[in-house]
Design a protein around this motif. Structure first.
Motif, mmCIF file in Angstrom:
data_model
loop_
_atom_site.group_PDB
_atom_site.id
_atom_site.type_symbol
_atom_site.label_atom_id
_atom_site.label_comp_id
_atom_site.label_asym_id
_atom_site.label_seq_id
_atom_site.Cartn_x
_atom_site.Cartn_y
_atom_site.Cartn_z
ATOM 1 N N LEU A 46 0.709 -1.305 0.202
ATOM 2 C CA LEU A 46 0.019 0.088 -0.265
ATOM 3 C C LEU A 46 0.701 1.455 0.028
ATOM 4 N N PRO A 47 0.719 2.279 -0.925
ATOM 5 C CA PRO A 47 1.470 3.444 -0.875
ATOM 6 C C PRO A 47 0.727 4.304 0.236
ATOM 7 N N ARG A 48 1.401 5.503 0.495
ATOM 8 C CA ARG A 48 1.213 6.127 1.827
ATOM 9 C C ARG A 48 1.007 7.301 1.308
ATOM 10 N N GLY A 49 -0.067 8.199 1.972
ATOM 11 C CA GLY A 49 0.135 9.637 1.876
ATOM 12 C C GLY A 49 -0.759 10.504 0.646
ATOM 13 N N THR A 50 -1.114 9.435 -0.288
ATOM 14 C CA THR A 50 -1.732 9.846 -1.612
ATOM 15 C C THR A 50 -3.098 9.392 -1.436
ATOM 16 N N PHE A 51 -4.122 10.218 -2.258
ATOM 17 C CA PHE A 51 -5.488 9.682 -2.500
ATOM 18 C C PHE A 51 -5.486 8.601 -3.500
ATOM 19 N N PRO A 52 -6.168 7.567 -3.035
ATOM 20 C CA PRO A 52 -7.043 7.424 -2.274
ATOM 21 C C PRO A 52 -6.923 6.707 -1.061
ATOM 22 N N PHE A 53 -5.420 6.656 -0.627
ATOM 23 C CA PHE A 53 -5.133 5.852 0.524
ATOM 24 C C PHE A 53 -4.969 6.536 1.719
ATOM 25 N N THR A 54 -5.309 7.968 1.471
ATOM 26 C CA THR A 54 -5.604 8.941 2.944
ATOM 27 C C THR A 54 -7.003 8.505 3.375
ATOM 28 N N LEU A 55 -7.888 8.192 2.617
ATOM 29 C CA LEU A 55 -9.335 7.972 3.064
ATOM 30 C C LEU A 55 -9.312 6.889 4.213
ATOM 31 N N PRO A 56 -10.399 7.611 5.199
ATOM 32 C CA PRO A 56 -10.426 6.804 6.520
ATOM 33 C C PRO A 56 -10.746 5.199 6.450
ATOM 34 N N PHE A 57 -11.572 4.930 5.480
ATOM 35 C CA PHE A 57 -11.981 3.467 5.428
ATOM 36 C C PHE A 57 -10.555 2.660 5.014
ATOM 37 N N VAL A 58 -9.890 3.218 4.110
ATOM 38 C CA VAL A 58 -8.711 2.603 3.551
ATOM 39 C C VAL A 58 -7.668 2.463 4.709
ATOM 40 N N LEU A 59 -7.528 3.691 5.611
ATOM 41 C CA LEU A 59 -6.596 3.496 6.552
ATOM 42 C C LEU A 59 -6.733 2.419 7.469
ATOM 43 N N ASN A 60 -8.229 2.086 7.918
ATOM 44 C CA ASN A 60 -8.599 1.106 8.668
ATOM 45 C C ASN A 60 -9.167 -0.212 8.150
ATOM 46 N N LEU A 61 -8.860 -0.365 6.738
ATOM 47 C CA LEU A 61 -9.655 -1.527 6.222
ATOM 48 C C LEU A 61 -8.650 -2.482 6.234
ATOM 49 N N ASN A 62 -8.793 -3.874 6.578
ATOM 50 C CA ASN A 62 -7.973 -4.927 6.194
ATOM 51 C C ASN A 62 -8.899 -6.024 5.500
ATOM 52 N N GLU A 63 -9.894 -6.449 5.899
ATOM 53 C CA GLU A 63 -10.800 -7.371 4.981
ATOM 54 C C GLU A 63 -11.990 -7.116 5.099
ATOM 55 N N LEU A 64 -12.966 -6.928 4.092
ATOM 56 C CA LEU A 64 -14.322 -6.430 4.136
ATOM 57 C C LEU A 64 -15.094 -7.773 3.840
ATOM 58 N N GLN A 65 -16.024 -8.286 4.867
ATOM 59 C CA GLN A 65 -16.731 -9.411 4.323
ATOM 60 C C GLN A 65 -18.037 -8.992 3.830
ATOM 61 N N LEU A 66 -18.464 -9.364 2.646
ATOM 62 C CA LEU A 66 -19.506 -9.175 1.929
ATOM 63 C C LEU A 66 -20.737 -10.024 2.199
ATOM 64 N N HIS A 67 -21.958 -9.428 2.291
ATOM 65 C CA HIS A 67 -23.102 -10.364 2.453
ATOM 66 C C HIS A 67 -23.280 -11.160 1.251
ATOM 67 N N PRO A 68 -24.078 -12.401 1.422
ATOM 68 C CA PRO A 68 -24.224 -13.384 0.124
ATOM 69 C C PRO A 68 -25.255 -12.731 -0.793
ATOM 70 N N ASN A 69 -26.033 -11.675 -0.309
ATOM 71 C CA ASN A 69 -27.154 -11.296 -1.105
ATOM 72 C C ASN A 69 -26.855 -9.903 -1.614
ATOM 73 N N ILE A 70 -26.913 -9.082 -0.528
ATOM 74 C CA ILE A 70 -26.804 -7.672 -0.722
ATOM 75 C C ILE A 70 -25.951 -6.803 0.297
ATOM 76 N N THR A 71 -24.989 -6.226 0.047
ATOM 77 C CA THR A 71 -23.831 -5.401 0.973
ATOM 78 C C THR A 71 -24.197 -3.821 0.441
ATOM 79 N N TYR A 72 -24.866 -3.248 1.405
ATOM 80 C CA TYR A 72 -24.989 -1.614 1.105
ATOM 81 C C TYR A 72 -23.735 -1.181 1.750
#
Length: 251
Positions: free
Chosen positions: A21-47
């Motif tokens: 991961l690069p640091r200090g440039t968009f979109p890697f400064t967005l809060p969700f990127v800084l705190n994201l490791n793994e995003l579990q998706l719902h089998p049907n709908i993820t909002y």
């Protein structure tokens, strides 16, 4: 086919390649990127919801492009580019796919839908082999319909069962009644083995019970319920006591 479960969903999770991961440039400064490791998706709908500027569309675009979609939207077969402005986030995402594969796919972006409609017309003018592409969208030029009707033509005609659908603010041109119709159409497709990942501001669209709501804030991303979202509470407050809210708003 029946609705998908955790074993059969098309995309199970989204992982961030932290080691690259690069640091200090968009979109890697967005809060969700800084705190994201793994995003579990719902089998049907993820909002995926949140205020403007939190990175909802950036995340949705990254997932779509990492899967193989054109950044401006369409099916996996679209490869046009009106203006190359998408972020490099897709290069740092790893999609964990299920064992099943969808037979239908679409990345719907409200902001670039005009470009998709234009590309369909251009392709139909250039190629004479097989039926026109527009036939799979209802047979009527998407430019010759109202904005909302052209949106709904895609949902109604182009989407089918056993599909993977990534939708970025699909409610943008839809009336409340059409948003309810969209929710009903989503339900039909979910019951027929489809998976959705949807970015939306609409409490109507995000109301499906077979879903997970992920809210992006300045603190990152967390799971919530419809009733706990600001979208729902603000609309409820407005209609429960409109006069009082307007009184304070206009002071």
């Amino acid at each position: 086919m029946t609705q998908l479960d955790a074993n059969s969903q098309y995309i199970r999770s989204v992982r961030l390649k932290l080691e690259q991961l690069p640091r200090g440039t968009f979109p890697f400064t967005l809060p969700f990127v800084l705190n994201l490791n793994e995003l579990q998706l719902h089998p049907n709908i993820t909002y995926i919801i949140g205020e403007n500027g939190m990175g909802k569309s950036t995340l949705l675009e990254g997932i779509a492009v990492a899967y193989g979609f054109n950044p401006e939207g369409g099916t996996l077969n679209f490869n046009f580019s009106s203006f190359d402005s998408h972020s490099p986030l897709d290069q740092y995402l790893r999609l964990v796919k299920g064992t099943d594969r969808p037979s239908n796919h679409f990345f719907f972006r409200a902001e670039s839908f005009y470009n998709v409609a234009t590309n369909i017309e251009e392709l139909d003018r250039e190629f004479a082999y097989g039926p026109p592409i527009i036939d799979s969208y209802g047979g009527v030029s998407l430019h010759e319909q109202s904005h909302g009707e052209s949106f709904f033509a895609v949902f109604r005609e182009r989407f089918s069962g056993n599909g993977l659908y990534i939708l970025d603010e699909p409610e943008a041109a839809l009336s409340p009644l059409r948003q309810i119709s969209l929710l009903a159409r989503i339900n039909e497709l979910v019951q027929d083995g489809s998976q959705f990942i949807i970015s939306t501001h609409s409490p109507i669209v995000m109301a499906h019970p077979l879903s997970k709501i992920l809210q992006i804030t300045e603190d990152g991303m967390h799971e919530t319920t419809l009733e706990e979202t600001e979208h729902y509470s603000i609309m409820k407050q407005f209609f429960d006591d409109k006069d009082r809210l307007l009184h304070h708003l206009f002071q």
